[in-house]
Design an enzyme around this catalytic site. Structure first.
Site: not given
Ligand SMILES: *Cc1c(COP(=O)(O)O)cnc(C)c1O
Length: 367
Positions: A105, A175, A199
């Protein structure tokens, strides 16, 4: 109370939601707050929905200890759109941005920033991505527009125990999609913290973004409206129709977190859940092998392997009838992964720990 059968859900995302929240949503699905309609059927400009937004923001502020220095945004496009919005809003002039690359990511975030301007990958732990780099390994640019990092690496199962320390004056961007609100944190260290909801916060379809207000001054003119942090902050995330149902469910999850005691309490629970599974790995005499180096282990995604892919397939095959779901590792790394976000109950983790402890016996032919 529901009598529906529910499995132990270890899916990486969209992930388990607290049962109490799902029941609350179910109870008010047809008549939200005395309106005689579902929250999904209510105008985003209505008083009832306005209150949903206000409470969600207020509860997030309480949980994170946010002062008036930070704005809270509810945006569409998931975490992935933030990969584009962060550089579009924060990287002005000819400045470059630093990306600490600790997994798929953060690599994706770096690539998006690299497409639209100058960006550097720093402190990369490629290709194994089995650890978090030490501060001294990261070659920061003191002139960078910002430093971006991924607090928890969902796919590899590694997690920062604190934050990287950017050079003075360089804002930190995080993030936090897969560990937001999973433990206490010092939000004053963050310029921007964003998370896709699916999540740890609620259903898919929304990202929560916390931005330090002085950084909103950087937003250049001429950005598409939906990519403009400053506009979204001015309009309090109501420039256009937000994903109202997702905002509402996120709001319910935030209330659930507050009710159970906030970040300190959830942090303790998450630590205990993770310890149970890492003990099962470490105590297996090599039957299971953890992917992450011990000092970089994630409390959210526990990644591990067995000696052969066949054994891993058998593990998954036997997990199904034991009501243990979502344990297959990400397609890019294989193996197994137990995602044990905030909403994954201790009983589910215990059930998996017992199942894992029984693994060598099942393979020993006794069963
Ligand atoms: C799942 C995830 C993403 C992607 O998220 P989307 O909402 O599908 O764009 C980005 N960064 C991390 C750390 C993730 O776990």
């Amino acid at each position: 109370m529901t009598t529906t059968k529910r499995v132990h859900n270890f899916g990486a995302g969209p992930a388990a939601l607290p049962l109490a929240v799902l029941e609350q949503v179910q109870a008010e699905l047809l008549d939200f707050s005395g309106t005689g309609m579902s929250v999904m059927e209510t105008s985003h400009r209505s008083k009832a929905f306005g209150q949903v937004m206000e409470e969600a923001e207020a509860d997030l502020r309480t949980l994170l200890g946010l002062s008036d220095d930070h704005a809270v945004l509810f945006l569409q496009g998931g975490a992935s759109l933030q990969f584009s919005m962060v550089p579009a809003n924060l990287r002005v002039g000819r400045a470059s941005a630093d990306y600490v690359v600790t997994g798929r990511w953060s690599q994706a975030a770096f690539k998006e920033a690299d497409k639209s301007g100058s960006a550097r990958a720093v402190g990369s732990t490629e290709p194994s991505f089995d650890r978090i780099p030490a501060q001294g390994e990261i070659d920061f640019d003191p002139e960078a527009a910002y430093v971006h990092f991924t607090s928890n690496n969902t796919i590899y199962g590694t997690q920062w125990s604190g934050e990287p320390e950017p050079p003075s004056g360089v804002p930190l961007v995080c993030d936090a999609s897969s560990d937001v609100l999973s433990r206490p944190l010092d939000i004053s260290r963050y310029g921007v913290l964003y998370a896709g909801a699916q999540k740890n916060l609620g259903p898919a379809g929304i990202a929560v973004v916390v931005v330090r207000k002085d950084l909103l001054e950087r937003t250049p003119g001429g950005l598409p409206a939906l990519l403009d942090y400053r506009l979204m902050a001015e309009k309090r995330s109501l420039y256009n129709t937000p994903p109202t149902f997702a905002v509402y469910v996120v709001g319910q999850v935030l209330k659930w977190l507050l009710d159970l005691g906030g970040l300190t309490e959830i942090g303790k629970r998450n630590e205990a859940k993770a310890a149970l599974l890492y003990d099962a790995i470490d105590g297996s005499g090599g039957f299971y092998r953890g992917h992450a180096q011990p000092d970089s282990r994630s409390r959210m995604n526990v990644t591990f392997r067995l000696a052969t892919e066949d054994l891993e397939k058998e593990f998954l095959k036997e997990a199904g009838p034991a009501d243990l779901a979502g344990l297959k590792g990400h397609r890019s790394v294989g193996g197994l992964r137990a995602s044990i976000y905030n909403a994954c109950p201790g009983e589910s983790v215990q059930a998996l720990g017992d199942f894992m402890a029984d693994g060598p016996r099942r393979r020993g032919g006794a069963g």
